[in-house]
Design a protein around this motif. Structure first.
Motif, PDB file in Angstrom:
ATOM      1  N   GLN A 110      40.358  36.037  22.814  1.00  0.00           N
ATOM      2  CA  GLN A 110      40.172  35.859  24.238  1.00  0.00           C
ATOM      3  C   GLN A 110      40.092  34.378  24.613  1.00  0.00           C
ATOM      4  N   SER A 132      44.228  38.099  24.654  1.00  0.00           N
ATOM      5  CA  SER A 132      43.847  39.361  25.290  1.00  0.00           C
ATOM      6  C   SER A 132      42.548  39.162  26.058  1.00  0.00           C
ATOM      7  N   PRO A 134      39.969  39.425  29.669  1.00  0.00           N
ATOM      8  CA  PRO A 134      40.029  38.932  31.049  1.00  0.00           C
ATOM      9  C   PRO A 134      40.169  37.419  31.129  1.00  0.00           C
ATOM     10  N   CYS A 154      44.423  40.024  31.221  1.00  0.00           N
ATOM     11  CA  CYS A 154      44.350  40.782  32.466  1.00  0.00           C
ATOM     12  C   CYS A 154      43.388  40.111  33.430  1.00  0.00           C
ATOM     13  N   GLY A 155      43.371  40.610  34.630  1.00  0.00           N
ATOM     14  CA  GLY A 155      42.531  40.032  35.669  1.00  0.00           C
ATOM     15  C   GLY A 155      43.286  38.956  36.424  1.00  0.00           C
ATOM     16  N   GLU A 160      45.116  43.860  37.242  1.00  0.00           N
ATOM     17  CA  GLU A 160      43.709  44.213  37.074  1.00  0.00           C
ATOM     18  C   GLU A 160      43.459  44.749  35.666  1.00  0.00           C
ATOM     19  N   CYS A 161      42.320  44.403  35.111  1.00  0.00           N
ATOM     20  CA  CYS A 161      41.982  44.861  33.768  1.00  0.00           C
ATOM     21  C   CYS A 161      41.799  46.374  33.752  1.00  0.00           C
ATOM     22  N   LYS A 164      38.566  49.395  35.101  1.00  0.00           N
ATOM     23  CA  LYS A 164      37.751  48.951  36.241  1.00  0.00           C
ATOM     24  C   LYS A 164      37.103  50.141  36.939  1.00  0.00           C
TER      25      LYS A 164
END
Length: 213
Positions: A110, A132, A134, A154-155, A160-161, A164
């Motif tokens: 991340q 990977s 957010p 994502c995000g 969007e992750c 959610k």
């Protein structure tokens, strides 16, 4: 025979090296873009605490990015190499960092949440890696193209992750499960009552003193 001692050449005369002054070997910036260099991250750079810019882009460096690099350098460009492993969260300690370019590598994991502390960033890219999770809130101001090529990211500014709305789905699932449980309980109870009734009726026919249901 006495050999003449040759003067040691100053590092400041090397291509791509800029020093603070010609009188001392204090490196101001190191710009070695597209030099055809390869191997792990150069260990000698750990001690270059006076640098304000480090550019190793467009080479063939590989392996992990060390946790302590360039210290307070405002400019760090390691793009277009083969660096792997996770992005060290210690980069967040480079509080004067304005430019951070890590695109076109093989970095995974991340983007460190601590990067939210890099409030001076004006340029940032991690495109085309293996990242990977957010995108940290502070970095969402940069275009989606600067995060592209990482299937797990994502995000905002990306999609969007997933998960959610998982809490809402879970509630619906629980309600559905409860409904199913209630329905099954009703059917089982009805069947049990039906057979119990027949058993009582059958018993009353066998017994003269039976009772009516």
């Amino acid at each position: 025979m006495i050999k003449a001692l040759l003067p040691i050449p100053s590092i400041c005369g090397f291509t791509g090296v800029e020093c603070w002054s010609h009188d001392e070997n204090r490196v101001l910036s190191l710009r070695l873009s597209n030099f055809g260099l390869e191997g792990p991250f150069p260990r000698g750079l750990h001690d270059c605490t006076s640098m304000i810019a480090l550019d190793l882009s467009g080479n063939r460096f590989s392996g992990p990015i060390p946790s302590c690099i360039a210290h307070d350098a405002p400019h760090l460009d390691l793009s277009n190499n083969s660096f792997s492993g996770e992005i060290p969260d210690s980069i967040a300690n480079m509080v004067y960092l304005n430019v951070l370019n890590l695109e076109y590598n093989q970095l995974g994991g991340q983007i460190p949440e601590r990067f939210n502390a890099l409030r001076r960033l004006t340029a940032f890219s991690v495109a085309d890696n293996l990242l990977s999770g957010p995108v940290p809130a502070l970095l969402r101001k940069f275009p989606a193209s600067h995060f592209a090529g990482n299937q797990g990211l994502c995000g905002a500014p990306l999609d969007e992750c997933p998960g959610k709305g998982r809490g809402w789905v879970r509630i619906i699932g629980i309600n559905n499960e409860s409904s199913i449980g209630a329905a099954v309980g009703f059917v089982v109870g009805f069947v049990a009552a039906f057979y119990s009734l027949h058993w009582v009726v059958f018993s009353t026919r066998l017994r003269a003193y039976g009772f009516r249901v």
